[in-house]
Scaffold this active site. Structure first.
Site, PDB file in Angstrom:
ATOM      1  N   GLU A   3       0.892  -1.168   0.000  1.00  0.00           N
ATOM      2  CA  GLU A   3       0.000   0.000   0.000  1.00  0.00           C
ATOM      3  C   GLU A   3       0.922   1.208   0.000  1.00  0.00           C
ATOM      4  O   GLU A   3       1.472   1.571   1.038  1.00  0.00           O
ATOM      5  CB  GLU A   3      -0.875   0.012   1.260  1.00  0.00           C
ATOM      6  CG  GLU A   3      -1.834  -1.153   1.384  1.00  0.00           C
ATOM      7  CD  GLU A   3      -3.003  -1.054   0.429  1.00  0.00           C
ATOM      8  OE1 GLU A   3      -3.187   0.013  -0.203  1.00  0.00           O
ATOM      9  OE2 GLU A   3      -3.729  -2.048   0.286  1.00  0.00           O
ATOM     10  N   CYS A  48      -2.574   9.537   2.349  1.00  0.00           N
ATOM     11  CA  CYS A  48      -2.202   8.846   1.099  1.00  0.00           C
ATOM     12  C   CYS A  48      -3.275   9.027   0.046  1.00  0.00           C
ATOM     13  O   CYS A  48      -2.967   9.164  -1.137  1.00  0.00           O
ATOM     14  CB  CYS A  48      -1.941   7.365   1.363  1.00  0.00           C
ATOM     15  SG  CYS A  48      -3.308   6.517   2.164  1.00  0.00           S
TER      16      CYS A  48
END
Ligand code: NDP
Length: 500
Positions: free
Chosen positions: A245, A279
């Site tokens: 990720e 993010c």
């Protein structure tokens, strides 16, 4: 301590990792530094604990995970205060983060048996004499490496699902947020005191690297794309599977039929929450020409109202002091190359804070448009129409999330975004939807946390066939006769030989 460090910079003192508040420099946590031997020992202990945990079965794990979920909910203020002190995140943002994490613990606990448990799957005519059985068995020990920007939500997106699937977890928190990481494993141990099922090892990047090489059965990494490559290289040595990720540069598209007030409100939150250190934060906006000016006006009006500061403000400090230079460089580069600041600008960076900054007409090849800024800044560029917006949004190697505001074409545009997730008429909403998978494409990584895919990520598919009758068309035996083979040819043509 002799050297002078910027507030928030972690330091090592007497074998301990000391984290401090980026706003005040006050000590937030003091954790023992792990050596590579400590990491190996933690993984060994986790292996035994994992066997016990797996042996509890789905029902036993569900009951314990739900008790931990209740503990997290009851002590949400305590955890939010620690997240605030250690990372500088405003308490309100910390509460939203923790609430979202709790929802994932709840969903993973409740759904693990349905998604991963043993079940019969359908047989096909070609092997009708066999029944087919599928289950997802735990890997054993999963290593979780996490970042600092969402120190609860992000690691638990992997850890809660890995635990629900029956794995033990050894967690390496970011060096900026070790106290939050330790709080999570300590409270889990209050609910599961029998064995070290969920533990933490602390330190800098070398401790993360040691975890990659420690013999864990799978490694779930969340962090930057550059570190992800190092993690993969280390894991490649032992063929340890990895989940990545990584970073993002998410775009928002504002179509000409969008509700501009709703779009501006969501944009300001999606871009500036957690001081832009998200993010899946909105870092770029592409607004259609007819609505561009009105949209920018509404964004500036809302972003200009936000307060900046340590306590009770909308925008807190930048957690990682080194990031201030990146943010400053991106703003300066955008302005030097013809972009305009309609809010904030060159003097927005006032350590440890960055004031909201909205840049317009920024060249598409500038750092502010292409690289992860990770600050409360935003570029808004005008586009002819949605097609041009999609082309620009998809032009970067990153592909994590995204957002679309509009009516008629919004869903179609969302599908065309080269990203793992998209929010229509909102921003970031997919992160809290525990029924949906979360993850990226390209430089944003691969594999999925959350939802059914997120549970399956932490189980090995185990397939079993069981004979339930004699084979009428014996194929997989040397006892077959030429007549059997002729019948197989005939059956193949009958079953698959049709033109449609
Ligand atoms: P980093 O990549 O710097 O660090 C991530 C973690 O990896 C930290 O725990 C770090 O330890 C550790 N680490 C560092 N070097 C190594 C190594 N060689 N081997 C193994 N582990 C190592 O990222 P940040 O912590 O700065 O996090 C921000 C990044 O995370 C952004 O790019 C952001 O987009 C991304 N992110 C992605 C999310 C997603 O779900 N896709 C969610 C949240 C963030 P240490 O801190 O001690 O150096």
């Amino acid at each position: 301590m002799t050297a002078v460090h910027a507030p928030g910079t972690p330091v090592i003192e007497d074998g301990r990792l000391v984290s401090t508040s980026p706003a005040t420099g006050a000590e937030a946590g003091r954790l023992p530094l792990a050596t590579p031997t400590d990491v190996a020992r933690a993984v060994d202990r986790a292996r035994g604990a994992g066997q016990w945990w797996a042996g509890l079965g789905f029902a036993g794990r569900r009951e314990r995970l739900l008790r931990w979920r209740s503990l997290l909910a009851r002590r949400i203020e305590e955890l939010a205060a620690l997240v605030h002190t250690e990372g500088g995140k405003p308490v309100a943002d910390a509460v939203v983060e923790i609430l979202t994490a709790i929802e994932h613990v709840d969903w993973a606990a409740r759904n693990a048996r349905r998604v991963l448990g043993p079940r019969r799957v359908r047989s096909r005519l070609i092997l009708a004499e066999f029944s087919a059985h599928l289950e997802y068995q735990p890997y054993g020990v999963v290593g979780v490496i996490g970042p600092w920007n969402y120190p609860v939500f992000t690691p638990l997106g992997s850890a809660a699902y890995a635990l629900a699937a029956g794995n033990a977890v050894v967690f390496k928190p970011s060096e900026y947020t070790p106290a939050v990481g330790q709080w999570l494993v300590d409270t889990f141990a209050e609910v599961v005191p029998e064995h070290p099922v969920f533990t933490a090892v602390h330190g800098l990047g070398d401790v993360g690297a040691a975890l990659c090489r420690s013999g864990v059965d799978k490694l779930a990494f969340t962090g930057s794309t550059a570190t992800a490559k190092k993690v993969m290289a280390a894991c490649a040595e032992s063929l340890t599977p990895v989940l990545v990720e990584a970073g993002g540069k998410d775009a928002m598209i504002v179509d000409s039929d969008a509700d501009l007030d709703a779009a501006a409100e969501a944009c300001v939150w999606g871009a500036l929450t957690n001081a832009g250190q998200t993010c899946i934060g909105i870092e770029r906006v592409y607004a259609a020409e007819p609505v561009f000016d009105a949209f920018v006006g509404k964004v500036v009006e809302r972003a200009g109202r936000l307060t900046v500061g340590a306590e009770g403000a909308d925008i807190g400090p930048i957690t990682m002091p080194g990031q201030l230079d990146v943010i400053r460089r991106h703003i300066d580069d955008a302005l030097a190359r013809g972009g305009r600041a309609v809010l904030g600008g060159a003097d927005a960076v006032r350590p440890p804070y960055v004031h909201p900054t909205v840049l317009v007409d920024v060249p598409e090849d500038s750092d502010a448009v292409r690289e992860e800024t990770f600050g409360p800044t935003l570029t808004v560029n005008r586009v002819r129409d949605a097609d041009e917006a999609v082309a620009r949004a998809n032009a970067l190697p990153y592909g994590l999330g995204g957002s679309v505001f509009g009516r008629r074409r919004a869903m179609a545009i969302a599908r065309r975004l080269r990203s793992g997730m998209a929010a229509v008429n909102s921003t970031l909403a997919f992160a809290g939807m525990s029924t949906l998978p979360f993850g990226g494409v390209g430089d944003s990584g691969f594999g999925r946390i959350h939802g059914e895919d997120g549970l399956r990520e932490f189980g090995r598919a185990k397939a079993v066939t069981r004979r339930r009758a004699r084979s009428l068309l014996p194929a997989m035996t040397f006892e077959r006769t030429p007549a059997d083979v002729a019948r197989l040819v005939k059956a193949t043509k009958l079953m698959y030989g049709r033109r449609r």
